[in-house]
Scaffold this motif. Sequence first.
Motif, short mmCIF file in Angstrom:
data_model
loop_
_atom_site.label_atom_id
_atom_site.label_comp_id
_atom_site.label_asym_id
_atom_site.label_seq_id
_atom_site.Cartn_x
_atom_site.Cartn_y
_atom_site.Cartn_z
N SER A 286 0.84 -1.21 0.00
CA SER A 286 0.00 0.00 0.00
C SER A 286 0.87 1.25 0.00
O SER A 286 0.65 2.18 -0.78
N ALA B 71 3.06 1.61 -3.34
CA ALA B 71 2.22 1.90 -4.51
C ALA B 71 1.70 3.33 -4.45
O ALA B 71 1.69 4.05 -5.46
N ALA B 72 1.28 3.76 -3.27
CA ALA B 72 0.71 5.11 -3.12
C ALA B 72 1.75 6.19 -3.39
O ALA B 72 1.41 7.29 -3.86
N ARG C 12 2.63 -0.56 -8.20
CA ARG C 12 1.20 -0.83 -8.42
C ARG C 12 0.96 -2.03 -9.33
O ARG C 12 -0.13 -2.59 -9.36
N THR D 230 -3.77 11.21 -6.72
CA THR D 230 -3.75 9.75 -6.89
C THR D 230 -4.46 9.10 -5.72
O THR D 230 -4.20 9.44 -4.56
N THR E 54 -5.10 5.28 -4.14
CA THR E 54 -4.65 3.89 -4.19
C THR E 54 -5.49 3.05 -3.24
O THR E 54 -5.54 3.31 -2.04
N PRO F 236 -3.54 -4.05 -5.80
CA PRO F 236 -3.70 -2.60 -5.73
C PRO F 236 -4.44 -2.05 -6.96
O PRO F 236 -4.17 -2.47 -8.09
N GLN G 195 -5.35 1.67 -8.66
CA GLN G 195 -4.92 3.07 -8.53
C GLN G 195 -5.64 3.95 -9.54
O GLN G 195 -5.84 3.57 -10.70
#
Length: 271
Positions: free
Chosen positions: A123, A126-127, A147, A207, A209, A217, A219
């Motif tokens: 998390s 990816a974020a 992601r 963004t 996520t 994930p 997004q």
Amino acid sequence: MNLGTIGEVKRPTSLDQIEDWRDGYAWLAGGTWLFSEPQVDRDTLIDLDGLAWPALTVTDEGLEIAATCRIAELFAFDGPTDWTATALFGDCCRSLLASFKIWNAATVGGNICMSLPAGAMISLTAALDGVYTLIPRVGPARAVAARDFVTGDHANVLGPGELLRSVHLPAESLRKRYAWRQQSLVHAGRSAALIIGTCATDGSDFTLTVTAATPRPVQFQYEKIPSGEQLRTDIAQETEADGFFQDVNGSAPYKKHLTYYFAEQIRMELA
């Protein structure tokens, strides 16, 4: 627990010392999952600790996180003052189903490579637009966006024997504002939903996520903060194929509700 099938532990100081990969081998970082249950298909562990990779490296381009970086080391990281998003490190560390004692052994790379929907290091990276460096057994290293690494519950793009070397978080992403929401069915339980929104200080480059609620994930990226209607429509379209992840930590309808509810909260907070 003791692993009765393990007959050898290799402790290389260089990856070149591991020449041939075969069934039965397993990379060992923190070992919090490996030693949590029998590994009947493994007979050899390859300990990564002897490679002595620096846990955290700050550069002008951003932050390099070694796969062997302990959760406790990431939690304690104190970066440049303009890297406002580093406060998210602590939020995501606390979202793990693990005590602070486990943080001293568990690694960032281990959590990522387990590739569970509720993997909070997935998390986080990816974020913040993370890029993973993967080292295959044959050929050059390759880069994969965080992601895109996880493909489903406990599934990812790693080939046989391929190794996660590090995660790069861009400095631009670390300077963003963020908002996050996390929910578990029980206190300190595994996440049923962990959703993170980021944007630039002026509200651009938004963004969102979505993790834990979905098998992988998901997004959403926008030039500016979208309307609530646009965000809901996009979530519905993007989650239609894989749906929401149902397990003992929450039903699919419950996780779907949390996703829409938290997404709107995050959108309004960052707006």
